[in-house]
Design a protein around this motif. Structure first.
Motif, PDB file in Angstrom:
ATOM      1  N   PHE A   1      37.684  -0.720 -30.154  1.00 12.58           N
ATOM      2  CA  PHE A   1      38.961  -0.894 -30.844  1.00 12.58           C
ATOM      3  C   PHE A   1      39.554   0.488 -31.138  1.00 12.58           C
ATOM      4  CE2 PHE A   1      36.459  -4.616 -31.571  1.00 12.58           C
ATOM      5  CZ  PHE A   1      37.353  -5.678 -31.662  1.00 12.58           C
ATOM      6  N   HIS A   2      40.790   0.695 -30.695  1.00 16.13           N
ATOM      7  CA  HIS A   2      41.490   1.947 -30.983  1.00 16.13           C
ATOM      8  C   HIS A   2      42.220   1.762 -32.322  1.00 16.13           C
ATOM      9  CE1 HIS A   2      40.756   3.892 -27.060  1.00 16.13           C
ATOM     10  NE2 HIS A   2      40.639   2.627 -26.673  1.00 16.13           N
ATOM     11  N   LEU A   3      41.825   2.535 -33.296  1.00 18.48           N
ATOM     12  CA  LEU A   3      42.193   2.271 -34.678  1.00 18.48           C
ATOM     13  C   LEU A   3      43.574   2.796 -35.033  1.00 18.48           C
ATOM     14  CD1 LEU A   3      38.776   3.057 -36.427  1.00 18.48           C
ATOM     15  CD2 LEU A   3      39.523   0.987 -35.230  1.00 18.48           C
ATOM     16  N   SER A   4      44.225   2.058 -35.932  1.00 21.34           N
ATOM     17  CA  SER A   4      45.524   2.506 -36.466  1.00 21.34           C
ATOM     18  C   SER A   4      45.477   2.685 -37.976  1.00 21.34           C
ATOM     19  CB  SER A   4      46.612   1.481 -36.111  1.00 21.34           C
ATOM     20  OG  SER A   4      46.281   0.192 -36.619  1.00 21.34           O
ATOM     21  N   GLY A   5      44.404   2.234 -38.631  1.00 23.66           N
ATOM     22  CA  GLY A   5      44.305   2.396 -40.073  1.00 23.66           C
ATOM     23  C   GLY A   5      42.978   1.888 -40.592  1.00 23.66           C
ATOM     24  N   ILE A   6      42.680   2.242 -41.841  1.00 22.04           N
ATOM     25  CA  ILE A   6      41.471   1.770 -42.518  1.00 22.04           C
ATOM     26  C   ILE A   6      41.746   1.721 -44.013  1.00 22.04           C
ATOM     27  CG2 ILE A   6      40.490   4.103 -42.635  1.00 22.04           C
ATOM     28  CD1 ILE A   6      37.709   2.808 -42.314  1.00 22.04           C
ATOM     29  N   VAL A   7      41.265   0.660 -44.664  1.00 21.11           N
ATOM     30  CA  VAL A   7      41.485   0.448 -46.091  1.00 21.11           C
ATOM     31  C   VAL A   7      40.138   0.213 -46.755  1.00 21.11           C
ATOM     32  CG1 VAL A   7      42.650  -0.939 -47.841  1.00 21.11           C
ATOM     33  CG2 VAL A   7      43.722  -0.610 -45.598  1.00 21.11           C
ATOM     34  N   GLU A   8      39.912   0.866 -47.886  1.00 21.01           N
ATOM     35  CA  GLU A   8      38.647   0.711 -48.597  1.00 21.01           C
ATOM     36  C   GLU A   8      38.690  -0.491 -49.532  1.00 21.01           C
ATOM     37  OE1 GLU A   8      34.726   1.585 -49.896  1.00 21.01           O
ATOM     38  OE2 GLU A   8      35.875   2.213 -48.145  1.00 21.01           O
ATOM     39  N   LYS A   9      37.765  -1.415 -49.342  1.00 21.40           N
ATOM     40  CA  LYS A   9      37.561  -2.571 -50.219  1.00 21.40           C
ATOM     41  C   LYS A   9      38.878  -3.279 -50.586  1.00 21.40           C
ATOM     42  CE  LYS A   9      33.265  -0.860 -52.306  1.00 21.40           C
ATOM     43  NZ  LYS A   9      33.098   0.366 -51.499  1.00 21.40           N
ATOM     44  N   PRO A  10      39.605  -3.783 -49.593  1.00 25.57           N
ATOM     45  CA  PRO A  10      40.890  -4.434 -49.885  1.00 25.57           C
ATOM     46  C   PRO A  10      40.693  -5.819 -50.492  1.00 25.57           C
ATOM     47  CG  PRO A  10      40.373  -4.693 -47.579  1.00 25.57           C
ATOM     48  CD  PRO A  10      39.289  -3.815 -48.155  1.00 25.57           C
ATOM     49  N   ASP A  11      41.706  -6.283 -51.210  1.00 25.91           N
ATOM     50  CA  ASP A  11      41.751  -7.684 -51.618  1.00 25.91           C
ATOM     51  C   ASP A  11      41.834  -8.530 -50.341  1.00 25.91           C
ATOM     52  OD1 ASP A  11      43.532 -10.218 -52.316  1.00 25.91           O
ATOM     53  OD2 ASP A  11      42.553  -9.569 -54.160  1.00 25.91           O
ATOM     54  N   PRO A  12      41.128  -9.662 -50.277  1.00 24.16           N
ATOM     55  CA  PRO A  12      41.157 -10.479 -49.060  1.00 24.16           C
ATOM     56  C   PRO A  12      42.559 -10.813 -48.571  1.00 24.16           C
ATOM     57  CG  PRO A  12      39.448 -11.270 -50.524  1.00 24.16           C
ATOM     58  CD  PRO A  12      40.190 -10.208 -51.287  1.00 24.16           C
ATOM     59  N   SER A  13      43.494 -11.004 -49.494  1.00 23.83           N
ATOM     60  CA  SER A  13      44.864 -11.345 -49.100  1.00 23.83           C
ATOM     61  C   SER A  13      45.600 -10.173 -48.463  1.00 23.83           C
ATOM     62  CB  SER A  13      45.649 -11.835 -50.318  1.00 23.83           C
ATOM     63  OG  SER A  13      45.773 -10.811 -51.288  1.00 23.83           O
TER      64      SER A  13
ATOM     65  N   LYS B   1      39.236   5.244 -54.257  1.00 26.30           N
ATOM     66  CA  LYS B   1      38.948   3.973 -54.914  1.00 26.30           C
ATOM     67  C   LYS B   1      37.689   4.078 -55.768  1.00 26.30           C
ATOM     68  CE  LYS B   1      39.743  -0.835 -54.300  1.00 26.30           C
ATOM     69  NZ  LYS B   1      40.634  -1.751 -53.594  1.00 26.30           N
ATOM     70  N   ASN B   2      37.738   3.447 -56.940  1.00 25.27           N
ATOM     71  CA  ASN B   2      36.616   3.425 -57.896  1.00 25.27           C
ATOM     72  C   ASN B   2      36.250   4.817 -58.407  1.00 25.27           C
ATOM     73  OD1 ASN B   2      36.446   0.633 -57.509  1.00 25.27           O
ATOM     74  ND2 ASN B   2      34.930   0.849 -55.875  1.00 25.27           N
ATOM     75  N   GLY B   3      37.202   5.758 -58.290  1.00 26.89           N
ATOM     76  CA  GLY B   3      36.955   7.100 -58.788  1.00 26.89           C
ATOM     77  C   GLY B   3      35.941   7.885 -57.977  1.00 26.89           C
ATOM     78  N   GLU B   4      35.682   7.461 -56.727  1.00 24.08           N
ATOM     79  CA  GLU B   4      34.702   8.129 -55.888  1.00 24.08           C
ATOM     80  C   GLU B   4      35.375   8.850 -54.715  1.00 24.08           C
ATOM     81  OE1 GLU B   4      32.062   4.967 -54.703  1.00 24.08           O
ATOM     82  OE2 GLU B   4      30.792   5.268 -56.459  1.00 24.08           O
ATOM     83  N   ILE B   5      34.683   9.819 -54.180  1.00 24.56           N
ATOM     84  CA  ILE B   5      35.169  10.529 -52.992  1.00 24.56           C
ATOM     85  C   ILE B   5      34.751   9.703 -51.784  1.00 24.56           C
ATOM     86  CG2 ILE B   5      35.040  12.668 -51.663  1.00 24.56           C
ATOM     87  CD1 ILE B   5      34.296  14.012 -54.418  1.00 24.56           C
ATOM     88  N   GLN B   6      35.690   8.942 -51.256  1.00 25.51           N
ATOM     89  CA  GLN B   6      35.406   7.952 -50.226  1.00 25.51           C
ATOM     90  C   GLN B   6      35.493   8.576 -48.827  1.00 25.51           C
ATOM     91  OE1 GLN B   6      34.385   5.001 -50.909  1.00 25.51           O
ATOM     92  NE2 GLN B   6      35.099   4.509 -52.979  1.00 25.51           N
ATOM     93  N   ILE B   7      34.531   8.253 -47.981  1.00 23.33           N
ATOM     94  CA  ILE B   7      34.627   8.700 -46.592  1.00 23.33           C
ATOM     95  C   ILE B   7      35.778   7.987 -45.886  1.00 23.33           C
ATOM     96  CG2 ILE B   7      33.014   6.990 -45.643  1.00 23.33           C
ATOM     97  CD1 ILE B   7      33.417  10.724 -44.633  1.00 23.33           C
ATOM     98  N   THR B   8      36.141   6.794 -46.368  1.00 22.51           N
ATOM     99  CA  THR B   8      37.265   6.049 -45.795  1.00 22.51           C
ATOM    100  C   THR B   8      38.548   6.877 -45.829  1.00 22.51           C
ATOM    101  OG1 THR B   8      36.257   4.008 -46.566  1.00 22.51           O
ATOM    102  CG2 THR B   8      38.566   3.897 -45.934  1.00 22.51           C
ATOM    103  N   ASP B   9      38.780   7.601 -46.921  1.00 22.74           N
ATOM    104  CA  ASP B   9      39.997   8.409 -47.043  1.00 22.74           C
ATOM    105  C   ASP B   9      40.026   9.521 -45.998  1.00 22.74           C
ATOM    106  OD1 ASP B   9      40.801   6.856 -49.222  1.00 22.74           O
ATOM    107  OD2 ASP B   9      39.822   8.170 -50.672  1.00 22.74           O
ATOM    108  N   ALA B  10      38.865  10.125 -45.744  1.00 22.96           N
ATOM    109  CA  ALA B  10      38.795  11.178 -44.722  1.00 22.96           C
ATOM    110  C   ALA B  10      39.028  10.601 -43.332  1.00 22.96           C
ATOM    111  CB  ALA B  10      37.431  11.870 -44.790  1.00 22.96           C
ATOM    112  N   ILE B  11      38.461   9.427 -43.071  1.00 25.70           N
ATOM    113  CA  ILE B  11      38.661   8.777 -41.769  1.00 25.70           C
ATOM    114  C   ILE B  11      40.136   8.452 -41.551  1.00 25.70           C
ATOM    115  CG2 ILE B  11      38.152   6.699 -40.411  1.00 25.70           C
ATOM    116  CD1 ILE B  11      35.387   6.667 -41.856  1.00 25.70           C
ATOM    117  N   GLU B  12      40.795   7.947 -42.591  1.00 27.65           N
ATOM    118  CA  GLU B  12      42.216   7.582 -42.484  1.00 27.65           C
ATOM    119  C   GLU B  12      43.059   8.792 -42.068  1.00 27.65           C
ATOM    120  OE1 GLU B  12      45.836   5.719 -42.542  1.00 27.65           O
ATOM    121  OE2 GLU B  12      43.861   4.757 -42.627  1.00 27.65           O
ATOM    122  N   LYS B  13      42.719   9.971 -42.545  1.00 29.91           N
ATOM    123  CA  LYS B  13      43.481  11.177 -42.203  1.00 29.91           C
ATOM    124  C   LYS B  13      43.332  11.541 -40.725  1.00 29.91           C
ATOM    125  CE  LYS B  13      42.982  13.114 -46.856  1.00 29.91           C
ATOM    126  NZ  LYS B  13      42.289  14.142 -47.679  1.00 29.91           N
TER     127      LYS B  13
END
Length: 286
Positions: free
Chosen positions: A185-197, A226-238
């Motif tokens: 899958f060629h990615l266009s975005g990533i979200v950390e722990k989203p609400d299911p909706s 998210k949750n006051g932590e340094i998330q790897i998700t944020d780095a991946i999104e960049k």
């Protein structure tokens, strides 16, 4: 492209398994007769990795002791002629493997844990990150080998993906994509722990990653996510255009949860040559 290093973030407190983890690291809890962390290390070894980097803290000394040589025990087993047991406690990877332990002073999130190994990764080097809680078993190539193959093909960083139920989606980082070719899958975005909706898909990132050294440039240690932590998700999104997601082949057990840990023990027990028949009979009784 040679990927020779794997980072294992193991500094968490394992609070979901208290009181068992008060004095014993969660990663040292056994699946049958082998600690959780050893399954991950052996997976990395099978994928061609020879340097194992553990991001840990002072209460996790048992992990370092486990992968160190116990010369007294080895000599005792040798003297007793117990060569089968001697093989079981020999150093994983033999003399060519290297084990390094670095400290994470406080748990600030996965992004921060990975950044603690920054000084051990060379310029433009690719390396694996493996979360031992996710025990992944399959009959063919293991999941880390699958990711490494795709990194070589695509010349991009890679994330392991799994389809998850809607009720569980808020436990994961979830990807969106603009193109799919079979399991890639060629990615266009990533979200950390989203609400299911609000989840962009049902494809979640689980505990296997292949990063380039450049990921450290995108880990912002001054701005928690998210949750006051340094998330790897944020780095991946960049760097999202530099990533592909791989829907791997294999069965994942979440050994960070009690039920996932129990499932892993039962299912691997059913495959274990010493106890499988007896366990099958026991389960039939129940």
């Amino acid at each position: 492209m040679n990927i020779k290093k794997a980072v294992f973030p193991v500094a968490g407190f394992g609070t979901r398994f208290l009181p068992a983890t008060k004095a014993t690291p969660k990663e040292m809890l056994p699946i049958i007769d082998k600690p959780i962390i050893q399954y991950a290390v052996e997976e990395a070894l099978e994928a061609g990795i020879s340097e194992f980097i553990f991001v840990t803290h002072h209460a996790k000394r048992a992990i370092e002791d486990h992968f160190d040589e116990n010369l007294g025990l080895k000599q005792r087993l040798k003297d007793d002629g117990k060569d089968d047991l001697l093989k079981l406690i020999s150093k994983v990877g033999g003399k060519d493997s290297k084990f390094t332990f670095v400290r994470q002073d406080e748990p600030k999130g996965l992004g921060h844990a990975i950044s603690c190994a920054k000084h051990l990764i060379e310029q433009n080097e690719y390396f694996a990150v493996m979360l031992a809680d996710d025990l992944i078993i399959n009959e063919g190539k293991n999941v880390t080998s699958q990711l490494i193959d795709r990194v070589r093909e695509q010349d991009k960083q890679a994330l392991a993906l799994e389809t998850v139920l809607t009720k569980d989606i808020s436990k994961f980082g979830v990807i969106s994509f603009n193109e799919q070719h079979e399991d890639v899958f060629h990615l266009s975005g990533i979200v950390e722990k989203p609400d299911p909706s609000e989840a962009p898909s049902d494809l979640a990132v689980v505990g296997r990653y292949i990063f380039n050294q450049s990921i450290f440039n995108s880990i912002d240690e001054k701005t928690p996510g998210k949750n006051g932590e340094i998330q790897i998700t944020d780095a991946i999104e960049k760097q999202i255009s530099e990533f592909v997601g791989i829907r791997f082949k294999g069965q994942r057990y979440d050994c960070g949860s009690k039920i996932g840990y129990l499932k892993a023990n039962i299912e691997l027990g059913l495959k274990h040559p010493e106890i499988s028949d007896e366990l099958k009979n026991l389960l039939k009784e129940y």
